[in-house]
Design a protein around this motif. Structure first.
Motif, PDB file in Angstrom:
ATOM      1  N   MET A   1       0.968  -1.464   0.058  1.00 11.02           N
ATOM      2  CA  MET A   1       0.359  -0.063   0.012  1.00 11.02           C
ATOM      3  C   MET A   1       0.712   1.472  -0.078  1.00 11.02           C
ATOM      4  SD  MET A   1      -2.449   1.146   2.869  1.00 11.02           S
ATOM      5  CE  MET A   1      -3.405  -0.258   3.261  1.00 11.02           C
ATOM      6  N   THR A   2       0.406   2.571  -1.018  1.00 16.01           N
ATOM      7  CA  THR A   2       1.280   3.502  -1.123  1.00 16.01           C
ATOM      8  C   THR A   2       1.012   4.461  -0.081  1.00 16.01           C
ATOM      9  OG1 THR A   2      -0.179   4.099  -2.542  1.00 16.01           O
ATOM     10  CG2 THR A   2       1.825   3.249  -3.603  1.00 16.01           C
ATOM     11  N   GLU A   3       1.555   5.370   0.457  1.00 13.87           N
ATOM     12  CA  GLU A   3       1.106   6.023   1.336  1.00 13.87           C
ATOM     13  C   GLU A   3       0.196   6.979   1.418  1.00 13.87           C
ATOM     14  OE1 GLU A   3       1.742   7.821   5.540  1.00 13.87           O
ATOM     15  OE2 GLU A   3       2.965   5.751   4.420  1.00 13.87           O
ATOM     16  N   GLN A   4       0.462   7.520  -0.587  1.00 10.31           N
ATOM     17  CA  GLN A   4      -1.080   8.456  -0.796  1.00 10.31           C
ATOM     18  C   GLN A   4      -2.408   7.312  -0.422  1.00 10.31           C
ATOM     19  OE1 GLN A   4      -0.765   9.435  -4.594  1.00 10.31           O
ATOM     20  NE2 GLN A   4      -2.630  10.910  -4.430  1.00 10.31           N
ATOM     21  N   THR A   5      -1.980   5.736  -0.667  1.00 10.26           N
ATOM     22  CA  THR A   5      -3.528   4.753  -0.775  1.00 10.26           C
ATOM     23  C   THR A   5      -3.696   4.889   1.194  1.00 10.26           C
ATOM     24  OG1 THR A   5      -3.319   3.890  -2.380  1.00 10.26           O
ATOM     25  CG2 THR A   5      -4.650   3.161  -0.886  1.00 10.26           C
ATOM     26  N   LYS A   6      -2.481   4.836   1.757  1.00 12.87           N
ATOM     27  CA  LYS A   6      -3.277   3.993   3.078  1.00 12.87           C
ATOM     28  C   LYS A   6      -3.639   6.605   3.734  1.00 12.87           C
ATOM     29  CE  LYS A   6      -0.844   4.618   7.701  1.00 12.87           C
ATOM     30  NZ  LYS A   6       0.191   3.880   8.150  1.00 12.87           N
ATOM     31  N   GLU A   7      -3.464   7.330   3.422  1.00  7.71           N
ATOM     32  CA  GLU A   7      -4.085   8.257   3.782  1.00  7.71           C
ATOM     33  C   GLU A   7      -5.190   8.457   3.435  1.00  7.71           C
ATOM     34  OE1 GLU A   7      -2.620  10.875   5.516  1.00  7.71           O
ATOM     35  OE2 GLU A   7      -1.134   8.824   6.348  1.00  7.71           O
ATOM     36  N   ARG A   8      -5.538   7.843   2.110  1.00  8.03           N
ATOM     37  CA  ARG A   8      -7.164   7.672   1.909  1.00  8.03           C
ATOM     38  C   ARG A   8      -8.363   7.095   2.608  1.00  8.03           C
ATOM     39  NH1 ARG A   8      -9.302   9.915  -2.971  1.00  8.03           N
ATOM     40  NH2 ARG A   8     -10.841   9.104  -4.134  1.00  8.03           N
ATOM     41  N   ASN A   9      -7.188   6.126   2.395  1.00  9.89           N
ATOM     42  CA  ASN A   9      -7.814   4.891   4.044  1.00  9.89           C
ATOM     43  C   ASN A   9      -8.706   5.346   4.701  1.00  9.89           C
ATOM     44  OD1 ASN A   9      -8.525   3.346   0.714  1.00  9.89           O
ATOM     45  ND2 ASN A   9      -6.127   1.542   2.277  1.00  9.89           N
ATOM     46  N   LEU A  10      -7.301   6.672   5.170  1.00 10.27           N
ATOM     47  CA  LEU A  10      -7.579   6.909   6.542  1.00 10.27           C
ATOM     48  C   LEU A  10      -8.605   7.904   6.667  1.00 10.27           C
ATOM     49  CD1 LEU A  10      -3.872   6.735   8.847  1.00 10.27           C
ATOM     50  CD2 LEU A  10      -5.801   4.876   8.502  1.00 10.27           C
ATOM     51  N   GLU A  11      -8.311   8.137   6.056  1.00 13.68           N
ATOM     52  CA  GLU A  11      -9.632   9.531   5.424  1.00 13.68           C
ATOM     53  C   GLU A  11     -10.982   8.841   5.627  1.00 13.68           C
ATOM     54  OE1 GLU A  11     -10.936  13.137   4.899  1.00 13.68           O
ATOM     55  OE2 GLU A  11      -8.933  12.967   5.900  1.00 13.68           O
ATOM     56  N   LYS A  12     -11.355   7.603   4.731  1.00 13.58           N
ATOM     57  CA  LYS A  12     -12.613   7.449   4.697  1.00 13.58           C
ATOM     58  C   LYS A  12     -12.771   6.574   6.440  1.00 13.58           C
ATOM     59  CE  LYS A  12     -11.122   4.400   1.055  1.00 13.58           C
ATOM     60  NZ  LYS A  12     -11.295   3.821  -0.511  1.00 13.58           N
ATOM     61  N   TYR A  13     -11.888   6.274   6.678  1.00 10.78           N
ATOM     62  CA  TYR A  13     -12.455   6.130   8.610  1.00 10.78           C
ATOM     63  C   TYR A  13     -12.417   7.235   9.297  1.00 10.78           C
ATOM     64  CZ  TYR A  13     -11.616   3.391  12.361  1.00 10.78           C
ATOM     65  OH  TYR A  13     -11.664   2.574  13.230  1.00 10.78           O
ATOM     66  N   ARG A  14     -12.051   7.785   8.817  1.00  9.30           N
ATOM     67  CA  ARG A  14     -12.192   9.539  10.231  1.00  9.30           C
ATOM     68  C   ARG A  14     -13.721   9.803   9.717  1.00  9.30           C
ATOM     69  NH1 ARG A  14      -7.983  11.796   8.366  1.00  9.30           N
ATOM     70  NH2 ARG A  14      -6.361  11.036  10.107  1.00  9.30           N
ATOM     71  N   ARG A  15     -14.062   9.998   7.828  1.00  6.92           N
ATOM     72  CA  ARG A  15     -15.592  10.687   7.780  1.00  6.92           C
ATOM     73  C   ARG A  15     -16.131   9.535   8.431  1.00  6.92           C
ATOM     74  NH1 ARG A  15     -14.471  13.288   1.653  1.00  6.92           N
ATOM     75  NH2 ARG A  15     -13.024  14.601   2.450  1.00  6.92           N
ATOM     76  N   MET A  16     -16.358   8.413   8.095  1.00  4.33           N
ATOM     77  CA  MET A  16     -17.047   7.602   8.633  1.00  4.33           C
ATOM     78  C   MET A  16     -17.171   7.178  10.279  1.00  4.33           C
ATOM     79  SD  MET A  16     -17.767   4.327   6.354  1.00  4.33           S
ATOM     80  CE  MET A  16     -15.579   3.308   6.957  1.00  4.33           C
ATOM     81  N   LEU A  17     -16.347   7.635  10.663  1.00  2.00           N
ATOM     82  CA  LEU A  17     -16.075   7.992  12.234  1.00  2.00           C
ATOM     83  C   LEU A  17     -16.703   8.553  12.542  1.00  2.00           C
ATOM     84  CD1 LEU A  17     -12.502   6.157  13.669  1.00  2.00           C
ATOM     85  CD2 LEU A  17     -15.306   5.365  14.063  1.00  2.00           C
ATOM     86  N   ARG A  18     -16.426  10.228  11.682  1.00  2.85           N
ATOM     87  CA  ARG A  18     -16.918  11.469  12.115  1.00  2.85           C
ATOM     88  C   ARG A  18     -18.956  11.172  12.082  1.00  2.85           C
ATOM     89  NH1 ARG A  18     -14.181  16.947  10.784  1.00  2.85           N
ATOM     90  NH2 ARG A  18     -12.610  15.893  12.006  1.00  2.85           N
ATOM     91  N   ILE A  19     -19.275  10.912  10.932  1.00  6.20           N
ATOM     92  CA  ILE A  19     -20.865  10.437  10.870  1.00  6.20           C
ATOM     93  C   ILE A  19     -21.188  10.313  12.119  1.00  6.20           C
ATOM     94  CG2 ILE A  19     -22.232   9.594   9.245  1.00  6.20           C
ATOM     95  CD1 ILE A  19     -20.605  10.122   6.714  1.00  6.20           C
ATOM     96  N   ARG A  20     -20.568   8.958  11.881  1.00  7.63           N
ATOM     97  CA  ARG A  20     -21.001   8.147  13.092  1.00  7.63           C
ATOM     98  C   ARG A  20     -21.541   8.446  15.476  1.00  7.63           C
ATOM     99  NH1 ARG A  20     -21.680   1.952  13.523  1.00  7.63           N
ATOM    100  NH2 ARG A  20     -21.752   2.569  11.458  1.00  7.63           N
ATOM    101  N   GLU A  21     -20.339   9.378  14.988  1.00  9.96           N
ATOM    102  CA  GLU A  21     -20.010  10.072  16.259  1.00  9.96           C
ATOM    103  C   GLU A  21     -20.998  11.418  16.100  1.00  9.96           C
ATOM    104  OE1 GLU A  21     -18.926  10.999  20.138  1.00  9.96           O
ATOM    105  OE2 GLU A  21     -18.596   9.221  18.907  1.00  9.96           O
ATOM    106  N   PHE A  22     -21.554  11.561  15.782  1.00 12.88           N
ATOM    107  CA  PHE A  22     -22.288  13.415  15.002  1.00 12.88           C
ATOM    108  C   PHE A  22     -23.182  12.558  15.589  1.00 12.88           C
ATOM    109  CE2 PHE A  22     -24.293  15.943  13.167  1.00 12.88           C
ATOM    110  CZ  PHE A  22     -24.352  17.669  13.268  1.00 12.88           C
TER     111      PHE A  22
END
Length: 331
Positions: A1-22
Motif C-alpha cells: 500500500m502506497t502512503e497516498q493510498t494509506k492516507e486516503r483510506n484513513l480519511e474514509k475511516y475518519r469521515r465514517m467515524l465523524r458521521i457515527r459520532e455526530f
C-alpha cells in the motif's frame, strides 16, 4: 500500500467515524430536547455516503435528502456549522433556518437537502444541465432512498438526464424501508437498479456496507460523466439502524433480529478490520476514533455557545419583499 493510498483510506475511516459520532450526539441531545422537530440519522449507512463522496472533486455538486447529516460530512464539511444548524443557531450553515432536514453547504458543493421525498432528483438534473451548458466538467451526485424511486420526480429526472446525457450520478441508498414499509412491499423488483435500465442508463447494484466498493463504483460513474457519457444509476444495498426518525419508538416497526444481522456487517467495523489486515496499526485507528469524538464535542460546544437568529431575520433570504415590521416586534 502506497502512503497516498494509506492516507486516503484513513480519511474514509475518519469521515465514517465523524458521521457515527455526530449522529450519536445528535440523538442524545434530541432526546434531551435541544434539537426541535424530527431527526433522521444516518447510522449504519456511512459507507455509502463516504465512499461516494470520496470519488468526487471538491467542486463537484452533491444533493442529499431528509437523512441529511451524513452527506455533507462525507463530502468534507466542517462540523461546527452543521451542529449549529441542528440547534437552530445563527452560525449554522443555513443561519439556523433550515434545521436537521435542510442542510446546505455551498463551500463543499452541497446544494442542499430537503424533506420532500424525491425532490432532490430534478435539482440534481438541473445542476448537471448547468454544468453541461457552461462547458465545465463538474459532475452532480444525488442521494435518495428506495422510496423516492416511486415518485414522479425520479422518473422525470432520470429521463431528462438520459436523453440529454447529463453528467449526473444517481445513488439510491436502499436501506430496505420507506418509513416503516418494507421496500419489498411497494417495489416489485429484487433490484431497484433495474429501473435505471429502463431509461437506457448504466445501472448497477453495489454493496453499500463496503466503502471501497462504493468508491470504485462511483469513480467509474464519475469518469463516464466527465467524459460526456451521461448518467449512471447505482443502487447501494445498505441499512439504517434507527427508526425512520429517532424516538419514534418500536410501535411502528419491530426489526429486532434483522438489525442484529445487519450489525454483523457494520461498515465501520468491517473497514477497521480491513485496515488492520492491510498493516495499519490499531493505535492509529484508535487515535482517529478519539479525534472524531473531540471534533463532535467541539462542534456541540460551538453550537451551544452560538446565538439564535434575531427575530427580524425571519424576513431575510426569502423570495419576496420584506413585510413591514409591526411596532411591537421591533421594540
Amino acid at each position: 500500500m502506497t502512503e497516498q493510498t494509506k492516507e486516503r483510506n484513513l480519511e474514509k475511516y475518519r469521515r465514517m467515524l465523524r458521521i457515527r459520532e455526530f449522529e450519536a450526539t445528535a440523538e442524545a441531545i434530541h432526546a434531551a430536547g435541544e434539537i426541535p422537530g424530527s431527526l433522521h440519522t444516518y447510522t449504519g449507512q456511512e459507507a455509502t455516503g463516504v465512499g461516494a463522496c470520496m470519488a468526487l472533486r471538491d467542486d463537484d455538486y452533491m444533493v442529499g435528502n431528509h437523512r441529511s447529516h451524513g452527506h455533507p460530512i462525507a463530502k468534507g464539511a466542517t462540523l461546527r456549522p452543521l451542529m449549529a444548524e441542528l440547534l437552530g443557531k445563527v452560525t449554522g450553515v443555513c443561519k439556523g433556518k433550515g434545521g436537521s432536514m435542510h442542510l446546505a453547504d455551498f463551500s463543499i458543493g452541497s446544494l442542499g437537502e430537503t424533506s420532500i421525498v424525491g425532490s432532490g432528483i430534478p435539482v440534481a438534473a438541473g445542476a448537471a444541465l448547468g454544468s453541461k451548458l457552461q462547458g465545465n466538467d463538474r459532475v452532480t451526485l444525488c442521494f435518495f432512498g428506495d422510496g423516492a424511486t416511486n415518485e414522479g420526480a425520479f422518473h422525470e429526472g432520470l429521463n431528462l438526464a438520459a436523453i440529454w446525457k447529463l453528467p449526473a450520478i444517481f445513488v439510491c441508498e436502499n436501506n430496505g424501508y420507506a418509513v416503516s414499509t418494507p421496500a419489498s412491499a411497494v417495489v416489485p423488483l429484487a433490484n431497484i437498479a433495474d429501473r435505471g435500465k429502463a431509461y437506457g442508463i448504466p445501472s448497477f447494484v453495489v454493496d453499500g456496507q463496503d466503502v471501497d466498493a462504493v468508491e470504485a463504483a462511483v469513480a467509474a460513474a464519475v469518469e463516464l460523466a466527465r467524459g460526456g457519457g451521461g448518467p449512471t444509476f447505482l443502487e447501494m444495498k445498505t441499512y439504517r439502524y434507527a427508526d425512520h426518525a429517532v424516538n419514534m419508538g418500536r410501535v411502528l416497526l419491530d426489526r429486532g433480529e434483522e438489525v442484529d444481522e445487519w450489525r454483523k456487517r457494520d461498515p465501520i467495523t468491517l473497514y477497521r478490520k480491513q485496515l488492520i489486515d492491510s498493516g495499519v496499526a490499531a493505535d492509529v485507528l484508535d487515535r482517529i476514533d478519539h479525534e472524531a469524538k473531540v471534533a463532535v464535542a467541539d462542534a456541540l460546544q460551538f453550537a451551544r455557545d452560538s446565538d439564535y437568529p434575531d427575530q427580524l431575520e425571519a424576513f431575510d433570504d426569502v423570495f419576496s419583499e420584506r413585510l413591514p415590521i409591526p411596532d411591537f416586534l421591533s421594540q
